[in-house]
Enzyme design. Structure first.
Site, PDB file in Angstrom:
ATOM      1  N   ASP A  72       0.886  -1.168   0.000  1.00 31.89           N
ATOM      2  CA  ASP A  72       0.000   0.000   0.000  1.00 31.89           C
ATOM      3  C   ASP A  72       0.921   1.214   0.000  1.00 31.89           C
ATOM      4  O   ASP A  72       1.612   1.481   0.986  1.00 31.89           O
ATOM      5  CB  ASP A  72      -0.896  -0.013   1.241  1.00 31.89           C
ATOM      6  CG  ASP A  72      -1.823   1.202   1.304  1.00 31.89           C
ATOM      7  OD1 ASP A  72      -1.593   2.180   0.549  1.00 31.89           O
ATOM      8  OD2 ASP A  72      -2.770   1.180   2.101  1.00 31.89           O
ATOM      9  N   VAL A  73       0.940   1.951  -1.095  1.00 31.39           N
ATOM     10  CA  VAL A  73       1.925   3.028  -1.270  1.00 31.39           C
ATOM     11  C   VAL A  73       1.727   4.206  -0.316  1.00 31.39           C
ATOM     12  O   VAL A  73       2.587   5.080  -0.228  1.00 31.39           O
ATOM     13  CB  VAL A  73       1.955   3.551  -2.733  1.00 31.39           C
ATOM     14  CG1 VAL A  73       2.542   2.515  -3.667  1.00 31.39           C
ATOM     15  CG2 VAL A  73       0.570   4.014  -3.185  1.00 31.39           C
ATOM     16  N   TYR A 164      -8.163  15.198  -8.093  1.00 29.39           N
ATOM     17  CA  TYR A 164      -7.170  14.441  -8.876  1.00 29.39           C
ATOM     18  C   TYR A 164      -6.111  15.374  -9.458  1.00 29.39           C
ATOM     19  O   TYR A 164      -4.908  15.138  -9.343  1.00 29.39           O
ATOM     20  CB  TYR A 164      -7.905  13.684  -9.991  1.00 29.39           C
ATOM     21  CG  TYR A 164      -7.027  12.843 -10.885  1.00 29.39           C
ATOM     22  CD1 TYR A 164      -6.509  11.636 -10.441  1.00 29.39           C
ATOM     23  CD2 TYR A 164      -6.737  13.255 -12.190  1.00 29.39           C
ATOM     24  CE1 TYR A 164      -5.716  10.856 -11.269  1.00 29.39           C
ATOM     25  CE2 TYR A 164      -5.942  12.486 -13.019  1.00 29.39           C
ATOM     26  CZ  TYR A 164      -5.433  11.288 -12.558  1.00 29.39           C
ATOM     27  OH  TYR A 164      -4.641  10.520 -13.374  1.00 29.39           O
ATOM     28  N   LYS A 168      -1.957  15.684  -9.031  1.00 29.04           N
ATOM     29  CA  LYS A 168      -1.045  15.504 -10.167  1.00 29.04           C
ATOM     30  C   LYS A 168      -0.210  16.772 -10.420  1.00 29.04           C
ATOM     31  O   LYS A 168       0.940  16.686 -10.856  1.00 29.04           O
ATOM     32  CB  LYS A 168      -1.845  15.104 -11.413  1.00 29.04           C
ATOM     33  CG  LYS A 168      -2.506  13.721 -11.286  1.00 29.04           C
ATOM     34  CD  LYS A 168      -1.497  12.623 -11.028  1.00 29.04           C
ATOM     35  CE  LYS A 168      -2.101  11.239 -11.066  1.00 29.04           C
ATOM     36  NZ  LYS A 168      -1.098  10.177 -10.845  1.00 29.04           N
TER      37      LYS A 168
HETATM   38  P1  NAP Z   1      -5.080   1.545 -13.114  1.00 26.32           P
HETATM   39  O1  NAP Z   1      -5.394   0.718 -14.293  1.00 26.32           O
HETATM   40  O2  NAP Z   1      -6.191   1.805 -12.133  1.00 26.32           O
HETATM   41  O3  NAP Z   1      -3.818   0.965 -12.315  1.00 26.32           O
HETATM   42  C1  NAP Z   1      -3.389   1.580 -11.118  1.00 26.32           C
HETATM   43  C2  NAP Z   1      -2.946   0.501 -10.143  1.00 26.32           C
HETATM   44  O4  NAP Z   1      -2.584   1.134  -8.886  1.00 26.32           O
HETATM   45  C3  NAP Z   1      -4.063  -0.501  -9.819  1.00 26.32           C
HETATM   46  O5  NAP Z   1      -3.569  -1.831  -9.873  1.00 26.32           O
HETATM   47  C4  NAP Z   1      -4.453  -0.097  -8.416  1.00 26.32           C
HETATM   48  O6  NAP Z   1      -5.024  -1.145  -7.674  1.00 26.32           O
HETATM   49  C5  NAP Z   1      -3.135   0.343  -7.837  1.00 26.32           C
HETATM   50  N1  NAP Z   1      -3.308   1.076  -6.584  1.00 26.32           N
HETATM   51  C6  NAP Z   1      -4.344   1.885  -6.218  1.00 26.32           C
HETATM   52  N2  NAP Z   1      -4.179   2.311  -4.956  1.00 26.32           N
HETATM   53  C7  NAP Z   1      -3.013   1.767  -4.498  1.00 26.32           C
HETATM   54  C8  NAP Z   1      -2.314   1.833  -3.275  1.00 26.32           C
HETATM   55  N3  NAP Z   1      -2.776   2.541  -2.231  1.00 26.32           N
HETATM   56  N4  NAP Z   1      -1.145   1.158  -3.156  1.00 26.32           N
HETATM   57  C9  NAP Z   1      -0.668   0.427  -4.197  1.00 26.32           C
HETATM   58  N5  NAP Z   1      -1.286   0.311  -5.384  1.00 26.32           N
HETATM   59  C10 NAP Z   1      -2.471   0.976  -5.537  1.00 26.32           C
HETATM   60  O7  NAP Z   1      -4.547   2.970 -13.580  1.00 26.32           O
HETATM   61  P2  NAP Z   1      -3.635   3.415 -14.858  1.00 26.32           P
HETATM   62  O8  NAP Z   1      -4.532   4.040 -15.823  1.00 26.32           O
HETATM   63  O9  NAP Z   1      -2.715   2.319 -15.243  1.00 26.32           O
HETATM   64  O10 NAP Z   1      -2.841   4.617 -14.164  1.00 26.32           O
HETATM   65  C11 NAP Z   1      -1.499   4.517 -13.713  1.00 26.32           C
HETATM   66  C12 NAP Z   1      -1.040   5.919 -13.361  1.00 26.32           C
HETATM   67  O11 NAP Z   1      -1.155   6.755 -14.518  1.00 26.32           O
HETATM   68  C13 NAP Z   1      -1.868   6.587 -12.266  1.00 26.32           C
HETATM   69  O12 NAP Z   1      -1.023   7.363 -11.433  1.00 26.32           O
HETATM   70  C14 NAP Z   1      -2.803   7.491 -13.046  1.00 26.32           C
HETATM   71  O13 NAP Z   1      -3.259   8.596 -12.285  1.00 26.32           O
HETATM   72  C15 NAP Z   1      -1.919   7.913 -14.205  1.00 26.32           C
HETATM   73  N6  NAP Z   1      -2.663   8.373 -15.378  1.00 26.32           N
HETATM   74  C16 NAP Z   1      -3.459   7.526 -16.100  1.00 26.32           C
HETATM   75  C17 NAP Z   1      -4.156   8.008 -17.203  1.00 26.32           C
HETATM   76  C18 NAP Z   1      -5.019   7.137 -18.081  1.00 26.32           C
HETATM   77  O14 NAP Z   1      -5.647   7.648 -19.014  1.00 26.32           O
HETATM   78  N7  NAP Z   1      -5.091   5.833 -17.839  1.00 26.32           N
HETATM   79  C19 NAP Z   1      -4.062   9.359 -17.548  1.00 26.32           C
HETATM   80  C20 NAP Z   1      -3.267  10.197 -16.775  1.00 26.32           C
HETATM   81  C21 NAP Z   1      -2.560   9.683 -15.697  1.00 26.32           C
HETATM   82  P3  NAP Z   1      -6.661  -1.257  -7.624  1.00 26.32           P
HETATM   83  O15 NAP Z   1      -7.102  -1.440  -9.040  1.00 26.32           O
HETATM   84  O16 NAP Z   1      -6.882  -2.435  -6.740  1.00 26.32           O
HETATM   85  O17 NAP Z   1      -7.126   0.059  -7.050  1.00 26.32           O
END
Ligand code: NAP
Length: 261
Positions: A72-73, A164, A168
Site C-alpha cells: 500500500d503506497v 485528482y 497531479k
Molecule cells: P489503473 O489501471 O487503475 O492501475 C493503477 C494501479 O494502482 C491498480 O492496480 C491499483 O489497484 C493500484 N493502486 C491503487 N491504490 C493503491 C495503493 N494505495 N497502493 C498500491 N497500489 C495501488 O490505472 P492506470 O490508468 O494504469 O494509471 C497509472 C497511473 O497513470 C496513475 O497514477 C494514473 O493517475 C496515471 N494516469 C493515467 C491516465 C489514463 O488515461 N489511464 C491518464 C493520466 C494519468 P486497484 O485497481 O486495486 O485500485
C-alpha cells in the site's frame, strides 16, 4: 506459450521498482514488461497481490526477472520494507517508477473531505514517500532515475479533476524540486503526463468497455484516438535509460497533442 522477451538491452544491469503494476490493462504493468524486456530486474508492487503476482509470472515466463510484492503506497513502513526487499534481492536500486494512483472523478461541490484526502494520500503522499526512500538507496549506488506519474490534469484545468488534478499538479512541481535537490547525487527526477490511455482506470472513468468506444474529437485530442499503456511505457523506458542522462526536472506529455493547443 509465453511471449519471449525481445529488447535490445537498454536497461541491462539496472534494478527497477514499479508500483501499481497489477492492473491489466494498466500503465504500471506495461512499464514493468517493457523494462524487463530491456534487461532490467524488477520489483513489481501493488495493493492487489494476485494481480501483481500475475504480472511477475508473465515476466518470468518470458525469460525476465521480477519479484511481486503487496504494497500500500500510502504506508511509510511499506516503503521501508520494499526498499529492504529490493536491496536484499538485488543489492541496489537504479530506477523508481511511482505509478500507482486512483481517479475518482467528481466535481468540486460533490467532493467530500474523505475523497479529497484519499486522493492526496494515494496520488501525492505516496510519490513523496517513494521518491524519498528511493533516493536514499540511489545515493548509495551513485545515482538513479525517479519517474513520477502525473497527468495532463497536472498541467491544465479539467472538469471533475479538482482533487485528482491537485495531486497531479503536486507531483509535477514536487518532482522538479526533487530534481534540483538530488542532482548533486546524480539522481534524475522527471514526470510523465498521460492523456487518454486505455487502462482499467480509463475504462472505469469513461464507462466504456473498449478503446474504440472512446470518442476523442481532433479539436480536443489532435491525434483523435486513445493511447495504449505501451505508449507511456516507451517514454518511461527512455527516462529510465542512460539515453536520458542529461534529462532531469522535465515533464513529458504523452497525450496525442491534448495540451499543446
Ligand atoms: P489503473 O489501471 O487503475 O492501475 C493503477 C494501479 O494502482 C491498480 O492496480 C491499483 O489497484 C493500484 N493502486 C491503487 N491504490 C493503491 C495503493 N494505495 N497502493 C498500491 N497500489 C495501488 O490505472 P492506470 O490508468 O494504469 O494509471 C497509472 C497511473 O497513470 C496513475 O497514477 C494514473 O493517475 C496515471 N494516469 C493515467 C491516465 C489514463 O488515461 N489511464 C491518464 C493520466 C494519468 P486497484 O485497481 O486495486 O485500485
Amino acid at each position: 506459450m509465453a511471449e519471449q522477451l525481445a529488447g535490445s538491452g537498454r536497461l541491462a544491469g539496472k534494478i527497477a521498482v514499479v508500483t501499481g503494476a497489477a492492473s491489466n490493462p494498466g500503465i504500471g504493468r506495461s512499464i514493468a514488461h517493457r523494462f524487463a524486456a530491456e534487461g532490467a530486474k524488477l520489483i513489481v508492487s501493488d495493493i492487489d497481490l494476485p494481480g501483481v503476482e500475475r504480472c511477475a509470472q508473465e515476466i518470468l515466463d518470458a525469460g525476465g526477472e521480477a519479484i511481486p510484492l503487496r504494497q500500500d503506497v500510502t504506508q511509510e513502513q511499506a516503503w521501508i520494507d520494499v526498499m529492504a526487499k529490493t536491496i536484499e534481492a538485488y543489492g541496489r536500486l537504479d530506477v523508481m517508477v511511482n505509478n500507482a494512483g486512483i481517479a475518482e472523478l467528481k466535481k468540486m461541490v460533490d467532493i467530500d473531505l474523505q475523497n479529497w484526502n484519499r486522493h492526496i494520500e494515494i496520488n501525492l503522499t505516496s510519490v513523496f514517500l517513494g521518491s524519498k526512500y528511493a533516493a536514499l538507496e540511489m545515493r548509495k549506488c551513485g545515482g538513479g532515475s525517479i519517474i513520477n506519474m502525473s497527468s495532463v490534469a497536472g498541467i491544465i484545468g479539467t472538469p471533475a479533476c479538482v482533487a485528482y488534478g491537485a495531486t497531479k499538479g503536486g507531483v509535477r512541481t514536487m518532482s522538479k524540486s526533487i530534481a534540483v535537490e538530488e542532482c548533486e547525487h546524480d539522481i534524475r527526477c522527471n514526470t510523465i503526463h498521460p492523456g487518454f490511455i486505455w487502462t482499467n482506470m480509463q475504462a472505469r472513468d469513461s464507462g466504456k468497455s473498449d478503446p474504440s468506444e472512446l470518442v476523442l474529437p481532433r479539436m480536443h485530442v489532435p491525434l483523435g484516438r486513445p493511447g495504449m499503456p505501451e505508449d507511456v511505457a516507451n517514454v518511461a523506458l527512455f527516462l529510465a535509460s542512460d539515453e536520458a542522462n542529461y534529462v532531469t526536472g522535465a515533464e513529458y506529455v504523452v497525450d496525442a497533442g491534448l495540451t499543446c493547443k
